[in-house]
Design a protein around this motif. Structure first.
Motif, PDB file in Angstrom:
ATOM      1  N   THR A 141       0.833  -1.208   0.000  1.00 23.82           N
ATOM      2  CA  THR A 141       0.000   0.000   0.000  1.00 23.82           C
ATOM      3  C   THR A 141       0.866   1.256   0.000  1.00 23.82           C
ATOM      4  O   THR A 141       0.525   2.249  -0.648  1.00 23.82           O
ATOM      5  N   LEU A 181       2.118   1.849  -3.507  1.00 27.83           N
ATOM      6  CA  LEU A 181       1.048   2.286  -4.404  1.00 27.83           C
ATOM      7  C   LEU A 181       0.646   3.736  -4.140  1.00 27.83           C
ATOM      8  O   LEU A 181       0.220   4.446  -5.053  1.00 27.83           O
ATOM      9  N   GLU A 182       0.805   4.167  -2.902  1.00 33.74           N
ATOM     10  CA  GLU A 182       0.362   5.515  -2.533  1.00 33.74           C
ATOM     11  C   GLU A 182       1.479   6.553  -2.572  1.00 33.74           C
ATOM     12  O   GLU A 182       1.212   7.751  -2.476  1.00 33.74           O
ATOM     13  N   PRO A 185       4.379   7.516  -5.039  1.00 36.28           N
ATOM     14  CA  PRO A 185       5.118   7.328  -6.294  1.00 36.28           C
ATOM     15  C   PRO A 185       6.589   7.730  -6.140  1.00 36.28           C
ATOM     16  O   PRO A 185       6.930   8.545  -5.277  1.00 36.28           O
ATOM     17  N   LEU A 196       3.986  -1.910 -10.317  1.00 35.65           N
ATOM     18  CA  LEU A 196       3.004  -1.065  -9.644  1.00 35.65           C
ATOM     19  C   LEU A 196       2.033  -0.435 -10.637  1.00 35.65           C
ATOM     20  O   LEU A 196       0.848  -0.250 -10.308  1.00 35.65           O
ATOM     21  N   SER A 197       2.499  -0.118 -11.825  1.00 34.50           N
ATOM     22  CA  SER A 197       1.599   0.488 -12.812  1.00 34.50           C
ATOM     23  C   SER A 197       0.508  -0.495 -13.233  1.00 34.50           C
ATOM     24  O   SER A 197      -0.629  -0.097 -13.508  1.00 34.50           O
ATOM     25  N   LEU A 220      -0.776  -2.837 -11.242  1.00 30.86           N
ATOM     26  CA  LEU A 220      -1.724  -2.897 -10.132  1.00 30.86           C
ATOM     27  C   LEU A 220      -2.614  -1.652 -10.102  1.00 30.86           C
ATOM     28  O   LEU A 220      -3.824  -1.747  -9.856  1.00 30.86           O
ATOM     29  N   LYS A 221      -2.039  -0.497 -10.368  1.00 24.26           N
ATOM     30  CA  LYS A 221      -2.820   0.737 -10.347  1.00 24.26           C
ATOM     31  C   LYS A 221      -3.839   0.759 -11.477  1.00 24.26           C
ATOM     32  O   LYS A 221      -4.951   1.252 -11.309  1.00 24.26           O
ATOM     33  N   ALA A 222      -3.460   0.207 -12.620  1.00 22.98           N
ATOM     34  CA  ALA A 222      -4.361   0.213 -13.772  1.00 22.98           C
ATOM     35  C   ALA A 222      -5.583  -0.660 -13.540  1.00 22.98           C
ATOM     36  O   ALA A 222      -6.654  -0.431 -14.123  1.00 22.98           O
TER      37      ALA A 222
END
Length: 203
Positions: free
Chosen positions: A133, A136-137, A139, A197-198, A200-202
């Motif tokens: 987390t 992800l939060e 950058p 991470l990109s 997961l964010k997508a």
């Protein structure tokens, strides 16, 4: 060498050289509160290459490794003192090309029992985790890095069309830098993290 079929067979049977190619593993572990963290290694100070730097488990693909995935799994087991049954493979990530290191093949895995980890001190001085987390939060920083291209004195630059475009040529890259608890993660490790991470964010 005018036989098209012969050339086709040579190309079909050609095996890519892997003397510089490498495979790495992004290990996910579950914490006591059931949250997920990404595990990192700190390279031993006795290592000739990048001593003390932060990385993922991994290394060069050996001729005996049947696949890049097998190489990543083997390296992780050697470095963290685990067996193949301790690793649950999740997915490969997009390979990354490196001018100095060939192709890097990243994989994501899950280690269900991280308490079994016993780092090989000859290669790994310690391990640490970063909550997923948090990554992800928060950058990474982005910095510009430039590389200058030069030619040897005997290079036939005068014979190349538009040679002025290649004189003092400079190429700029974006370098990502992660900060966590006084640690700095950059280079190929950070580049692989950005890809992971990109995704997961997508989703």
């Amino acid at each position: 060498m005018e036989d098209i079929q012969m050339i086709q067979e040579m190309l079909t049977n050609h095996t890519m050289q892997t003397d510089r190619d490498a495979a790495v593993m992004l290990p996910l572990v579950r914490e006591a509160d059931q949250s997920l963290s990404l595990l990192f290694e700190v390279r031993s100070l006795s290592m000739r290459s990048q001593p003390g730097e932060i990385c993922f488990p991994g290394g060069r693909i050996d001729p005996d490794d049947k696949t890049p995935e097998a190489a990543a799994s083997r390296e992780l087991c050697e470095e963290l003192g685990l067996s193949l049954t301790d690793i649950h493979m999740l997915s490969p990530l997009e390979p990354i090309m490196s001018p100095r290191r060939g192709t890097i093949f990243p994989f994501v895995c899950y280690i269900a029992e991280p308490n079994k980890i016993c780092p090989n001190q000859a290669e790994v001085s310690s391990t640490f985790r970063i909550p997923l987390t948090y990554l992800l939060e928060n950058p990474p920083e982005e910095h510009q890095t430039s590389f200058h291209f030069t030619f040897s004195e005997d290079f036939p630059l005068h014979l190349i069309a538009n040679r002025s475009a290649y004189t003092d040529r400079k190429q700029t890259y974006t370098e990502h830098v992660f900060h966590y608890d006084g640690r700095v993660i950059w280079g190929l490790t950070a580049r692989i993290m950005v890809t992971f991470l990109s995704i997961l964010k997508a989703k």
